[in-house]
Enzyme design. Structure first.
Site: not given
Ligand SMILES: Cc1cc2nc3c(=O)[nH]c(=O)nc-3n(C[C@H](O)[C@H](O)[C@H](O)COP(=O)(O)OP(=O)(O)OC[C@H]3O[C@@H](n4cnc5c(N)ncnc54)[C@H](O)[C@@H]3O)c2cc1C
Length: 569
Positions: A236, A258
């Protein structure tokens, strides 16, 4: 040694284990079912930690075919297509079961329909969630339902070996350590479910719960089973980086940061994703992780050696409102997510690889079933965010039904192979006979070498170096002892056992990574950066052979759709 007998023994109480128990019980309430778990039921494992949510095709405009195509393309054409198909079709059933039978509340739209949010790599917003604490909702409701039934529990019991019948032809049960007393117990069972949830905690930065150390995969290897896709370890991109002194380092800062427009800045303050992908910060996990890693290798790092995530341009008040949990978590570690900069680093998150299994959750060892993150083949080279908890709940339920049927039709309590039990117990006790040594040093060495040489970017030289270093580390662990004064909750002993499993599985990951001479999804070889021909894709298989491993490749069977084709009209 204490012996316990049960019809069905379930190892692990995550989404896979708890669903298996409920479905087995539903199939036949007269069955004697036992859940054995390293932690406390409902309080351990990664399903509880699920933040983002659960992928399922529910909304008008979406379809199981679309979910399937996203899963296959996301998995870079390596998933077993029949396993992936079962995942996407049964997810629909399972989410209704979670809501309507088990009592989960998921977030809703104003019109009362289930809210589904966007997740990376998906062509439709299909991720069902409860805020950003979806796993707690799922596990709490599942645990309540298990507690309400006559399902036996062996909590703080650690499985250490899958024991076969004397004939070797079937599983007879599992050797366990009661962590509270330090005593060994043998649980004899007609069917056993491996649902210990994998967990790549051998990397310097990692996200999974602390109770996970690839125990199931290590037990499977020792029992002679074959694991597939083991080179596929998902990183991740945004693990919190708050220094070596805190366990918060490595924990996930969710993808939504994000997704909603957060920037990644290197140590020189430059927004760098434009140099790597046109989708910038919204590129898939593997691409963003590699980009961050490249910045780190180039030395453009923040004080703790990572990069920054910056959200302030989105309005600190908005960020604080939208990402309350994340803002609080960062504040606990001294960072201001809403208005300042937070240090992040890619972090090992999920293992796509695991025990080779069939769609009915059976394995090559009769009577042994597997489900959830312990299995390989559902996700191929890359797991879509939201497909992990779907996998464990879908296949956990399947395993429960299939084990009940197995017990009904061919379940037998086999006499265990006494030599196997004795050898496994001796192996576990081995460190107790030696002077206490530096276990933490072994762990740190493992973290470093897996991060550096079997991590986000790999090549033959680094992998060969890791192969030698892992063998040496195994020898170092085998020469390291543990204080045997008191075996009750002897955490040093359990750490030793954890490391023993992690090193074995790390060696297998390294072998599979050496075998795959191309780059697909989570596996990137700097010396073979191309993906290779999709039409002739193969998946990797690894098993133990003597003191080493035997590795091989099998062609992917495109049973439903071939590369270049689609199920969508
Ligand atoms: C921080 C985080 C966030 C995530 N977010 C998402 C998300 O938003 N969406 C998504 O789809 N997926 C997500 N995942 C992945 C998801 O959590 C897993 O894919 C899934 O929950 C695994 O379920 P499982 O039942 O296989 O294993 P787990 O839920 O991990 O359960 C494993 C169980 O096995 C037990 N165990 C381990 N070793 C032994 C042993 N030797 N003996 C006995 N018991 C043992 C453990 O104590 C635990 O009870 C996330 C993972 C993490 C770490």
């Amino acid at each position: 040694m204490k012996t316990i007998q049960t019809d069905i023994l379930i190892l692990g109480s995550g989404g896979a284990g708890l669903f298996a128990a409920l479905h087995a019980h539903q199939s036949d309430p007269a069955l004697d079912i036992t859940i054995a778990v390293k932690g406390l039921l409902g309080k351990c494992g990664c399903t509880r930690m699920v933040q983002g949510g659960y992928n399922v095709a529910l909304a008008a405009g979406d379809s199981v075919e679309r979910h399937f195509m996203d899963t296959i393309e996301g998995g870079k054409w390596l998933p077993d297509q029949d396993l992936a198909w079962k995942l996407v079709t049964l997810a629909v059933e399972r989410i209704h079961e979670l809501e309507n039978e088990l009592g989960c509340f998921f977030d809703r739209n104003p019109d009362g329909s289930i809210h589904q949010k966007a997740f990376a790599g998906q062509s439709f917003d299909r991720t069902v969630h409860k805020g950003d604490l979806t796993g707690i909702e799922i596990i709490n409701r599942l645990a309540e339902q298990v507690w309400a039934r006559k399902i036996k529990r062996l909590e703080e019991h650690r499985a250490v070996a899958l024991v076969k019948a004397k004939s070797g032809a079937a599983i007879a049960g599992v050797l366990m350590i009661d962590m509270r007393t330090g005593e060994f117990a043998f649980v004899q069972a007609k069917a056993v479910l491996l649902a210990t949830g994998g967990g790549p905690t051998m990397y310097k930065y990692h996200t999974p719960s602390g109770d996970k150390s690839c125990d199931g995969l290590a037990m499977a290897l020792r029992a002679g089973l074959t694991l597939r896709d083991l080179e596929m370890v998902q990183f991740h991109p945004t693990g919190l980086l708050a220094g070596a002194h805190t366990r918060m380092t490595g924990t996930v800062l969710e993808e939504g940061l994000r997704g909603s427009g957060g920037y990644l800045l290197n140590g020189e303050g430059a927004r760098f994703m434009g140099n790597y992908d046109t989708k910038l910060e919204r590129a898939t996990r593997d691409i963003v992780s590699r980009a961050i890693y490249a910045e780190m290798r180039a030395g453009r790092t923040t004080p703790n050696g990572g990069v920054h995530i910056s959200m302030a341009h989105l309005g600190p008040e908005n960020v604080a409102k939208q990402f309350k949990g994340m803002v609080e978590r960062c504040a606990d570690s001294g960072f201001d997510l809403a208005g300042g900069l937070v240090e992040v680093v890619p972090t090992a998150h999920y293992m796509m690889g695991g025990v080779a299994f069939k769609a009915d959750c059976s394995t090559a060892l009769p009577g042994l079933f597997a489900a959830g993150e312990d299995t390989g083949g559902v996700h191929g080279a890359n797991r879509l965010g939201g497909n992990g908890v779907a996998n464990s709940t879908v296949y956990g339920g399947v395993a429960g039904e299939e084990m009940a049927a197995w017990v009904r039709t061919q379940g037998v309590l086999h006499q265990p192979d006494g030599d196997e039990i004795a050898a496994a117990e001796a192996a576990c006790r081995a460190p107790l006979g030696r002077p206490a040594g530096d276990i933490e040093g072994v762990r740190q060495a493992l973290y470093e070498l897996m991060w550096n040489d079997v991590g986000i970017v790999r090549d033959a030289t680094g992998l060969a170096r890791a192969r030698g270093a892992l063998a040496a580390l195994e020898a170092r662990l085998n020469a390291t002892g543990v204080d045997a004064g008191d075996l009750r909750y002897n955490l040093a002993w359990h750490d030793w056992l954890n490391l023993d499993n992690l090193i074995l599985v790390s060696r297998a990951i390294c072998e599979a990574a050496l075998l795959r001479e191309n780059s697909r999804g989570a596996h990137f070889r700097e010396d073979f950066p191309g993906a290779g021909e999709l039409a002739t894709s193969t998946y990797s298989l690894v098993r133990t052979a003597g003191d080493g491993f035997s590795v091989s490749r099998e062609p992917v069977k495109f049973t439903r759709v071939k590369p270049g084709e689609t199920l969508l009209g």
